[in-house]
Design an enzyme around this catalytic site. Structure first.
Site, short mmCIF file in Angstrom:
data_model
loop_
_atom_site.label_atom_id
_atom_site.label_comp_id
_atom_site.label_asym_id
_atom_site.label_seq_id
_atom_site.Cartn_x
_atom_site.Cartn_y
_atom_site.Cartn_z
N PHE A 1 -14.02 -4.51 0.26
CA PHE A 1 -14.80 -3.79 -0.76
C PHE A 1 -16.23 -4.07 -0.36
CE2 PHE A 1 -11.30 -4.41 -4.32
CZ PHE A 1 -10.88 -3.33 -3.70
N PRO A 2 -16.72 -3.81 1.02
CA PRO A 2 -18.03 -4.08 1.25
C PRO A 2 -18.95 -2.91 0.87
CG PRO A 2 -16.74 -2.99 3.17
CD PRO A 2 -15.73 -3.57 2.15
N LEU A 3 -18.39 -1.75 0.58
CA LEU A 3 -19.26 -0.48 -0.06
C LEU A 3 -18.86 -0.43 -1.39
CD1 LEU A 3 -18.69 1.88 2.97
CD2 LEU A 3 -20.63 0.22 2.49
N GLY A 4 -18.19 -1.25 -2.12
CA GLY A 4 -18.02 -1.05 -3.52
C GLY A 4 -16.54 -0.66 -3.61
N TYR B 1 0.60 -1.25 0.03
CA TYR B 1 -0.04 -0.13 -0.03
C TYR B 1 0.75 1.24 -0.13
CZ TYR B 1 -3.99 -3.06 1.51
OH TYR B 1 -5.15 -3.91 1.37
N PRO C 1 -23.71 -0.75 -2.54
CA PRO C 1 -24.80 -0.72 -1.92
C PRO C 1 -25.40 0.70 -1.56
CG PRO C 1 -23.32 -1.20 -0.38
CD PRO C 1 -22.59 -1.17 -1.73
#
Length: 283
Positions: A204-207, A58, A216
């Site tokens: 990536f739970p929110l895209g 990163y 979402p």
């Protein structure tokens, strides 16, 4: 909905912090605002975050440098988790780097830049399925564990079959796979982890800015529930994950203090039975 869950033998808060968004655009180079990036890390810790997810690639090294500057010397209860299996080049490409030498080099870079003697966990991230590479990687992480450089071993971007094989070869503490309200292709892995007492950490739970996952926050049902509850769509999507399975640990990342506060508050959003039925039906 409990506020804590297990990461191996450690009890951690279910809303942690992912360092991926701290470097510059494309997860490369210095941050947009170094002072705010440092402030985000310090505020996360101040708010009780005890689980930080990072990686030497990163930046590269930028996220780890910021973590060191903001939080070193580290509190005893802070669990720093990294991952191996990739590297960056000057074109900012994401390149597989998963040989035993690559893995050892990445862990050593984590320890050096973070100024840490040991990492709580390292995830073996697979970019392409390859049984021989997978087994050699686990063996290398096992060696690093015996040397005291890492405490726990996790897996990332794996299939259910790879998890089962991994459990035959090593003590696995966690799985980190893409998963979210609108993206449940790894539901079988989530359930397998719950049955085995393993943490499941969705990425990536929110895209994703890379277009790798649906968002979402743009769904009409999510937005309607958020408006009714006085929450944001992101908070509703994260809260659904916390309600969905008790072994889920979240690591939402940001370089913004405002977004950090929003993410941390997702743990306080209470979804009613009707809300959960509506959200469950989106999958």
């Amino acid at each position: 909905m409990t506020a804590v869950a297990n990461l191996g033998p450690h009890e951690v808060r279910r809303v942690g912090f992912g360092a991926m968004q701290l470097p510059g655009p494309g997860v490369y180079g210095p941050p947009r605002d170094r002072d705010e990036a440092l402030a985000v890390l310090r505020r996360a810790r101040e708010a009780g975050v005890d689980h930080i997810d990072t990686a030497s690639y990163y930046g590269p090294d930028v996220a780890n440098e910021l973590i060191h500057e903001a939080l070193h010397p580290y509190p005893e209860d802070l669990r720093i988790v990294s991952k191996v299996g990739g590297r960056r080049d000057e074109s900012k490409a994401w390149i597989a780097a998963i040989s035993p030498a690559d893995i050892r080099s990445q862990v050593e870079a984590d320890l050096r830049v973070l100024g840490a003697e040991r990492l709580t966990m390292v995830n073996l991230r697979l970019i392409e399925p390859d049984a021989r590479v997978f087994e050699a990687g686990l063996a290398t992480l096992g060696e690093l564990r015996e040397e005291g450089k890492i405490e726990l071993i996790g897996l990332s971007n794996v299939s259910l079959a790879e998890l089962e094989r991994g459990l035959e070869l090593a003590d696995i503490a966690s799985v980190q796979n893409q998963y979210g309200l609108l993206d449940r292709k790894h539901e079988d892995l989530l359930r397998a982890c719950a049955e085995r007492g393993l943490a499941f950490v969705p990425f990536f739970p929110l895209g994703s800015a890379f277009g790798a996952a649906p968002r979402p926050t743009e769904d009409p049902t999510v937005r309607e529930i958020a408006a009714r509850l006085g929450a944001t769509p992101a908070q509703v999507a994260l809260a659904w994950l916390l309600h969905h399975a008790p072994n889920i640990l979240l690591i939402p990342g940001t370089s913004s203090l405002a977004h950090l506060e929003e993410n941390l508050a997702a743990g306080d959003v209470e979804l009613g039975e009707d809300d959960l039925r509506a959200l469950d039906g989106l999958g």
